[in-house]
Design an enzyme around this catalytic site. Sequence first.
Site, PDB file in Angstrom:
ATOM      1  N   GLY A  17       3.053  75.426  13.097  1.00 57.24           N
ATOM      2  CA  GLY A  17       4.075  74.558  13.657  1.00 57.24           C
ATOM      3  C   GLY A  17       4.875  75.271  14.728  1.00 57.24           C
ATOM      4  N   PRO A  18       5.847  74.590  15.334  1.00 54.03           N
ATOM      5  CG  PRO A  18       6.999  72.822  16.303  1.00 54.03           C
ATOM      6  CD  PRO A  18       6.178  73.174  15.104  1.00 54.03           C
ATOM      7  N   GLY A  22      11.267  78.375  10.535  1.00 51.54           N
ATOM      8  CA  GLY A  22      11.360  79.009   9.219  1.00 51.54           C
ATOM      9  C   GLY A  22      10.061  79.169   8.463  1.00 51.54           C
ATOM     10  CE  LYS A  23       5.111  79.055  12.047  1.00 51.09           C
ATOM     11  NZ  LYS A  23       6.302  79.022  12.931  1.00 51.09           N
ATOM     12  CD  GLU A  45       4.892  84.672  14.167  1.00 52.55           C
ATOM     13  OE1 GLU A  45       4.658  83.605  14.729  1.00 52.55           O
ATOM     14  OE2 GLU A  45       6.048  85.053  13.898  1.00 52.55           O
ATOM     15  NE  ARG A 176      16.386  75.402  10.010  1.00 52.18           N
ATOM     16  CZ  ARG A 176      15.643  75.016   8.977  1.00 52.18           C
ATOM     17  NH1 ARG A 176      14.400  75.475   8.855  1.00 52.18           N
ATOM     18  NH2 ARG A 176      16.112  74.171   8.074  1.00 52.18           N
TER      19      ARG A 176
END
Length: 350
Positions: A17-18, A22-23, A45, A176
Amino acid sequence: MALPRRPPTLTRVYLDGPFGIGKTSILNAMPDHTPDGAPILKVYEPMKYWRCQSTDLVVAANETPERRRGGALSRFQSDMIMASIQARFADPYLLFHERLSSKCRGKIEICDTPAIILMLDRHPVAAILCFPITRYLLGEYSLEMLISSIIRLPLESPGCNLTVTILPDEKEHVNRICSRDRPGETADRNMLRTLNAVYASLVDTVKYANLTCPYEKESWEMEWLGLPWFEESLLEEFISRPRPVICSRTRMPLDRTLLAIFKRKELCSENGELLTQYSWILWGLLTKLHTINVELFDISGMSRRECASAIMHTMPERLSTLASWNDLCELEDDVISYNKGMCNEVGASR
């Protein structure tokens, strides 16, 4: 006579996702084991690879378009630099994807008790498709470089689950990003809107591919002819259009997919048919996406623990892959090595 031992199963889930919603925090909130004791491995990541080499790729990706707009770079120079940067963003994903794919033996529909659950922060589609398309729509990436990037998307092994997280509240999204204050990262609202639209369209594209490939190529070609040319006037419509949820058993209209942005005169004959090489590339893109099990996950109003709990709750419904015990032992070592060498998460093996 003893029955043959059943091969172990692997459930793998890509969280995508973008950026900035908060991934990674959700990944950190995931438990280390299932209630049955199966390990949950986490692949983070590759921020260390991106930032700690000779070039900080995050900073360079944001500075290069500014340098072009300021006259320090020509369009050609900027395109070449951006293509190189985007390829390097993709390299860690492609490396791990290749190792992981060699361990996926076949698909089973449902497995309540996988031997291992693998959670990954982003799929290769992020660096190869979604971010390059976003840059292209913003005028920061050329069409020819975008086509070149798409060719690199790898084939997907059976059993891939892709969860695309979204945060529709733009103000919250910006807050965020600003609160984490990462060097070189900007909360450009135009980019965020475009990136959100691209990811929403990715979900539609995968769903279209699910019901089109591999046997409906002629139908796809007929739909293609009905698409309008993707001129600048359609850009704002692409970004802002509402995308109501469509039943997964109903084929998505082609104009809701990412393929619609490639209806450009540079890629087509006068009657709108794709030139042969581009037809191969775009049909190839669909065939690479068609085995993916995709879902859209709106995290609005949810804490990271609530998000993690929701993902765990739906885990038995996800696709799983047959493996071998040797493969799974090697996979655990691969995750530890990858996180240690590529990522900033300390001790992130599970």
